[in-house]
Structure formats: C-alpha cells, structure tokens
Write a protein that holds these residues in place. Structure first.
Motif, short mmCIF file in Angstrom:
data_model
loop_
_atom_site.label_atom_id
_atom_site.label_comp_id
_atom_site.label_asym_id
_atom_site.label_seq_id
_atom_site.Cartn_x
_atom_site.Cartn_y
_atom_site.Cartn_z
N TRP A 230 -14.24 -15.83 -12.72
CA TRP A 230 -13.22 -16.79 -12.30
C TRP A 230 -12.72 -16.48 -10.88
O TRP A 230 -12.48 -17.38 -10.08
CB TRP A 230 -12.04 -16.76 -13.29
CG TRP A 230 -12.29 -17.57 -14.53
CD1 TRP A 230 -13.34 -18.38 -14.77
CD2 TRP A 230 -11.45 -17.63 -15.68
NE1 TRP A 230 -13.23 -18.96 -16.01
CE2 TRP A 230 -12.07 -18.52 -16.59
CE3 TRP A 230 -10.26 -17.04 -16.05
CZ2 TRP A 230 -11.52 -18.82 -17.84
CZ3 TRP A 230 -9.70 -17.33 -17.28
CH2 TRP A 230 -10.33 -18.21 -18.16
N CYS A 231 -12.54 -15.20 -10.58
CA CYS A 231 -11.97 -14.82 -9.28
C CYS A 231 -12.98 -14.98 -8.14
O CYS A 231 -12.60 -15.32 -7.01
CB CYS A 231 -11.48 -13.37 -9.32
SG CYS A 231 -10.08 -13.11 -10.45
N THR A 232 -14.24 -14.73 -8.41
CA THR A 232 -15.25 -14.78 -7.35
C THR A 232 -15.97 -16.12 -7.27
O THR A 232 -16.65 -16.39 -6.26
CB THR A 232 -16.29 -13.67 -7.58
OG1 THR A 232 -16.93 -13.87 -8.85
CG2 THR A 232 -15.63 -12.30 -7.55
N GLY A 233 -15.89 -16.94 -8.30
CA GLY A 233 -16.61 -18.21 -8.29
C GLY A 233 -18.10 -18.05 -8.46
O GLY A 233 -18.88 -18.92 -8.04
N SER A 234 -18.52 -16.95 -9.07
CA SER A 234 -19.95 -16.68 -9.25
C SER A 234 -20.57 -17.66 -10.25
O SER A 234 -19.89 -18.21 -11.13
CB SER A 234 -20.14 -15.24 -9.74
OG SER A 234 -21.49 -15.01 -10.07
N GLN A 235 -21.89 -17.87 -10.13
CA GLN A 235 -22.64 -18.74 -11.03
C GLN A 235 -23.43 -17.94 -12.06
O GLN A 235 -24.38 -18.45 -12.66
CB GLN A 235 -23.61 -19.61 -10.22
CG GLN A 235 -22.93 -20.53 -9.22
CD GLN A 235 -22.03 -21.54 -9.91
OE1 GLN A 235 -22.37 -22.09 -10.95
NE2 GLN A 235 -20.87 -21.80 -9.30
N ALA A 236 -23.05 -16.70 -12.29
CA ALA A 236 -23.77 -15.85 -13.24
C ALA A 236 -23.64 -16.39 -14.66
O ALA A 236 -22.62 -16.96 -15.05
CB ALA A 236 -23.22 -14.42 -13.17
#
Length: 696
Positions: free
Chosen positions: A602-608
C-alpha cells in the motif's frame, strides 16, 4: 518481558474476587431475606439438597402454588391474544396485594372466564347449527319443489297411460309413491334431509346405494359458500342432500350411515307454507343469538381488559415468588429446625451491601434473632462474576453466549466493546444506512426510562437491550461508509474533487480508459471515480479483503497477548514458555508477515502478487522473487520466518503434555510416600479428630 512486568494489574478487566459465605436465617425471616437478596442480585446460593428430588424439598407446596398461578396467567395471556384485546402498556395503579389474595383473585377470574367461554361455545354451536338448518331449508326446499313438479308431471303421464316403467323403474316408482305420500301413510315415499362435507358426499351416496340396494333417490346441492362446522368450528365446504326412500328399515339404515359419516340431519317439512314458517322462525332466532353473542363478547372483552391491565405486574410478582421459594428449597434446616442454613458465593465488594439487606430483612420480618453472615474456607472453584452496567451488559451477554470466562480470567467483553461493532461496520459500511441506524439507537436511548417500564415484544426487547451496541455499530458504520465513500451505495465528492479527470473534454468513456491522474490522491476514503470503472470490483474486493486480513491478524495477536497476562496472573510459567511464545512466533512468521507485505504494498504502490509470494514461500523458499520483491533482503527473511514457524509447531505441541504428565506422576508418588510413612494408629487418630470436628 520487563516492559510487561511494569504494567499495572488488570483488575478492572478480570472477574470480581469472590468469597464463600454461610447464612443462618431464622425461619420467620427467611422469605423476606431471600427476597431482598434476590433484588440485590449479588449472592449465588449453593444447592445443599442436590440428592433430593423437587418433591422432597421443604417448600414444594409453595412452588406448586406459584406454578399453578403461572399457569392461570398463561391462560389469561392466551385468551387475551386469541380475543385480540389490547391491554394497556402501562399497568393500572392498584394497591399492593399479597400472594394469598392474588391466588384468590386469579381463581375468580379463571372461573368467570371459563364459564363465559363455555356459554359462548354453546351459543356459538347453536348459532352454527341454525345457520346450517337455514341453509338446508333453502336448498332442500328447492329440491323438494323440483321433485314435486316432477311427480305431478309423472302422475299426468300415468293418467294418460303413456308412462313407461322400463325407462327408469326405480326412480319412477319412488316418484309415483311420492304423489300419494300424504294419503298412503307408512307405505309412501319418505325423505331425510341434511348437510355433509363436500369431500364425503360421493362416498356417502355410494354407501346409501349399497345399504338400500338401490331403493333410494339421492339429490344434492352445493352450499355455495364455506360453512362453519358446529363441532370443529372451522369453515369447510359442505353439500346439502335429500334422500328419498320407503320403509322404516331403510330409514334406520340411512340414519346410521348419516351418523357414521358425520352428516347433520335436519327436519324439513314437505309443504311450502310450513317451510316458510320454519325459515322465518330460524331467522328470528338467529337474530336473537347474534345480539346475545355480541353482548357476551363485549362482556368477555371487558373482563379480559381488566385482567390485561394487571397481567404484566402479576406475572412479575408470581415469577419473583417462585424464584424465592426455589431458592429456599436450596437451603437446609439446622438441628433445631428453627433456622435455615444456606451457603453461596458473593463478590468481596458486596459483603457490606448483603449485610445491610439482611439487617433490613430482620427488621421488616419482626424477628427477634438476627441473621448470621460469615465467610468460610473452601477448595471449590469460585464462579465467574463480571460487574456490568447498562452500557456493557449487552456486550457481556454476547461474549457469554460463546463461553463464560474462568474465574479471574481476562474478560474479552472489554475489548469487544470496540471490536464487535467495528467488525460489523466493516461489512455494513454505508454512512447513509449508518445514519438511519444511529437515529433508531438515539430514539431507544432517549426513551430509555419510558421503555424500561413497559412490556415489550421479543424483537423490541432485544433491540432495547442492545441499544448501546446499535449506537456504536451506527457510529462505526458511518466511519467505514465514509472510507468506502458510499451513501446508500452512491459515491459523493465529500472531501474535495477526484484525483482523476478525463484526458479530453470530449471523451465519452470517462469511467473506463479516458481518466488520468491530475492531482494528489483523494484525502480520505475511496476516490469516487472508482465507482463505475472497469476495475471497481477487483479494487474494492482487494481493499476489503486486505483490511480483513489486517484486522484478523491484529485480533489474533490481541488474544495471544491476553493469554500471556492470564498466565502471568495465575503464575503458570508453562503456558508462557510452551504456549504464548511459540504461538506468537508461528502467527507472526506467517500471517504477521503477510500483513507486513500488505502495508508495504500500500505504501509503495508496488504491483507485486502477494498470492505468489506466500505460495512460493513454502514451495520454493530459495527461488528468485523477480517482480514480486518488495524490499531488500526479502528472500532471506522469508527463509528465516519459515524455519521459525517450523520450529514453533513442535515447540507448541509436544513439551507441555509431557511436562504435565511428569508433574502429575511426581505428585502422585509424593502422596504414596506420605501414606506409607503413616502408621495404622495414626490413621485411627486422624479419623477420630475429623469426626470430632464434624460434630462440632
């Protein structure tokens, strides 16, 4: 662990400390004392007569009297509901009465109602029979008139010598005899008229045909509308019938068949003048019965209204009296048969209040001897008592529905005050519906004094008891609804404009592919532009699922932390070493790590893909994470957490049972060694001393 040691004790989160007490109550003040203690509600009596049946106890006759009065009150309640009489919500103010006077009054009311019901049933049965008679007169008169016309035409054909007997030998012969019924006496055609259930008409006709060997004529006419049966009182469909026959023997058979089929026979004269005369008499009597029945119903309703105005008050009084005598049956007489001895548990803080109640009971019962109240030592486990108020009572009942905590165990209801309504709001998140729920809760709270003194229905009573639960659920629902940005399932731009706008003013597909981010993210809650987009369902489902995981992990950690404080409070080091520590390691190595990944994503906006990360953490711990790597050192951390979880499982399951088994054996061997050291004469001396103590 040193941080936990410096925390204050959780006395307010545990059940109250209890003490075992004994009461010696003079017989003349026993009922008053138990009544006052029941109203206080802080003493739990122990049943000293467990080996006795309910019929062998001291106050069995008083319990039977209360049960009989409760039966009469249930009878009154059933009669009021059956009659549809609305009793007053607030009971009428009347002077207080004792149990004997109430018993006599209930007996009078019951006798009066039973007598009115009997008379009403008789009148109603007569009324229904007259209605059937009136219907039979109408339908059977038409059948007889058509038969008479048929017979007249048949006589004319006989006079002209054109009648052919071979066409319908049986019916024509009966009609020919019916022409001369008045003059032929017993040799003429007779008839029996009545009414029968429509479902039995066909079988009834067949039985008549077989019994008379075909020497009868069966005519029927449908009643046309449902008829109230005089016996059962139910509305059924019936058929009016007229059976023509000849001879006394056939008449006896027909009447027996009518009786066996439940058919009602009514006398119908053949002459039209007599039929009209009887019809008028029946109609006049029906009118009189209607007036009588209406007057009886009004008188009965007035009697029921009188009883209904005091029914709730009387019911509470009888329940209290029965509870008092049920409690007195748990006590025993002492050796002198002048005092009752009782034992029970009470909170330590309530001892002074109990003593005040006992002093008032002694004064109000005019007893010359006071009630003795003293503490006793016991090895029994005390019951669990949580002190509640009108706000926490509903939450405590919800928790107790799943299981009551052990004595001096941490009370989960304290935490459920927040967690229960918040978890409801996560599912019910809509601030429009939350406002409606809030208004309903505020009405219940503002009308609290008025509603608490009234008799409420089952649903209303449940809602009123949980009014503060509903209030918190409404507040949290409004909060979660603002996060979801849903007002009756419709999004609003409450906290400013959306972070997304259409790339071109002329774009027509603004909710799909034509949106671009033009400003900072929406300040609070879900951006309203998500509503109606192609990714709305995956986004919202993912959001709510991940929120559920975070709250679930937090709640499980809270439960395990509470188990640590319970183990510390009871001095149980085994639970800390072999239960608390491995449980915390196992939970947070797997699910705690998943919660951490959700927050990082949520904090980094990663698509993992977190599904892929958690699955291959078990299947391929040393594999390359690739695009699913969220931070440096993630692979090494996953291997470490997996090893810790694998170690925590046997740590949690195996050591504690073997240690407990060893301690049990050691304790058993110590007792055997002590018994082996005791000589037989010592055993005799110990038994004599125990007997002397029991006698004292």
């Amino acid at each position: 662990m040193g941080v936990f040691d410096r925390l204050p004790p959780m006395d307010h989160l545990r059940s109250e400390k209890m003490c075992f007490v004994q009461l010696i109550i003079p017989a003349e003040s026993a009922r008053v004392a138990v009544t006052y203690l029941g109203e206080l509600g802080l003493l739990q009596f122990k049943d000293l007569n467990e080996d006795k049946s309910p019929f062998q106890r001291i106050f069995v006759n008083q319990v039977k009297r209360c049960a009989e009065m409760a039966r009469k009150l249930r009878f009154f309640s059933d009669q009021i509901n059956k009659a549809g009489v609305r009793s007053s919500v607030r009971p009428a103010l009347e002077p207080d009465i004792d149990l004997e006077e109430l018993e006599a009054r209930l007996g009078e009311h019951e006798h009066e109602l039973l007598e009115m019901n009997t008379n009403s049933d008789k009148l109603q049965q007569t009324y229904n029979e007259l209605l059937e008679f009136k219907l039979v007169l109408t339908k059977a008169g038409g059948i007889l008139a058509s038969s008479h016309n048929h017979a007249t035409s048949a006589e004319r054909e006989l006079d002209e010598n054109v009648y052919d007997r071979e066409v319908d030998e049986g019916n024509a012969y009966l009609l020919e005899q019916g022409v001369h019924q008045g003059s032929s006496g017993n040799s003429g055609v007779r008839f029996v008229s009545g009414i029968i259930l429509k479902s039995k008409a066909l079988a009834f006709e067949r039985m008549l045909f077989r019994a008379t060997r075909g020497n009868m004529l069966f005519n029927q006419a449908p009643a046309g509308e449902p008829v109230t049966d005089p016996i059962s009182g139910e509305e059924v469909e019936k058929t009016v019938f007229v059976v023509f026959f000849s001879g006394e023997q056939a008449k006896a058979k027909i009447l027996k068949i009518c009786d066996s089929f439940g058919a009602s026979c009514y006398p119908v004269p053949e002459e039209m003048i007599k039929q009209r005369q009887i019809f008028n008499e029946v109609s006049a009597r029906l009118s009189d019965l209607e007036v009588t029945l209406d007057a009886g119903i009004q008188h009965r309703n007035k009697a029921l209204e009188t009883v209904g105005s005091q029914l709730w008050r009387w019911t509470i009084m009888v329940k209290k009296e029965k509870a008092v005598y049920d409690t007195l049956n748990m006590l025993n007489f002492d050796v002198t048969k002048k005092c009752l001895v009782g034992e029970g548990w009470c909170p330590i803080f309530a001892k002074s209040q109990i003593k005040d109640c006992l002093q008032r009971a002694t004064f109000h019962s005019n007893s010359q001897v006071g009630i003795i109240f003293h503490e006793m030592d016991t090895l029994e486990s005390p019951p669990t008592y949580f002190r509640t108020d009108k706000f926490t009572n509903a939450f405590q009942e919800i928790v107790d529905a799943y299981g009551v905590a052990r004595y001096q165990e941490a009370n989960p209801a304290v935490y459920s005050v927040v967690t229960f309504p918040f978890l409801f709001a996560v599912m019910f998140g809509d601030w429009g519906h939350g406002i409606c729920l809030l208004l309903g809760a505020l009405v219940l709270i503002l009308c609290e004094k008025k509603l608490s003194s009234q008799k409420l229905g089952s649903f209303m009573e449940m809602a009123f008891g949980g009014r503060y639960v509903i209030l918190l659920m409404a507040i949290f629902s409004i909060y979660c609804g603002l996060i979801y940005n849903e007002f009756f399932s419709v999004p609003f731009h409450i906290f400013g404009k959306s972070a997304y706008e259409c790339r071109e003013k002329s774009c027509s597909d603004a909710h799909t592919a034509g949106l671009i981010k033009v400003r900072d993210p929406y300040p609070f809650g879900v951006d309203p532009s998500w509503r109606g987009s192609r990714s709305e369902l995956p986004f919202l489902n993912s959001l709510k699922m991940k929120m559920s995981i975070l709250m679930g992990v937090a709640q499980m950690n809270l439960g395990i932390v509470l188990s640590y404080f319970d183990a510390r409070f009871h001095g149980n080091a085994l639970d800390i070493r072999y239960q608390f520590i491995p449980q915390m390691i196992f939970l947070n190595s797997l699910f705690g790590y998943l919660a951490l990944l959700i927050l990082i994503k949520w904090c980094t906006g990663s698509q993992a893909d977190l599904y892929h990360v958690m699955i291959y953490m078990f299947l391929d711990p040393a594999g390359d994470l690739g695009e699913n790597q969220l931070f440096w050192g993630q692979k090494e951390l996953q291997i470490l957490l997996l090893l810790m979880a694998l170690v925590a499982v046997p740590w949690m399951l195996f050591p504690k049972p073997f240690i407990l088994k060893k301690l049990h054996k050691e304790g058993h061997l110590k007792w055997i060694q002590i018994l082996n050291l005791i000589q037989p004469e010592h055993v005799m001396m110990i038994s004599i001393s125990v007997k002397s103590l029991c006698i004292k």
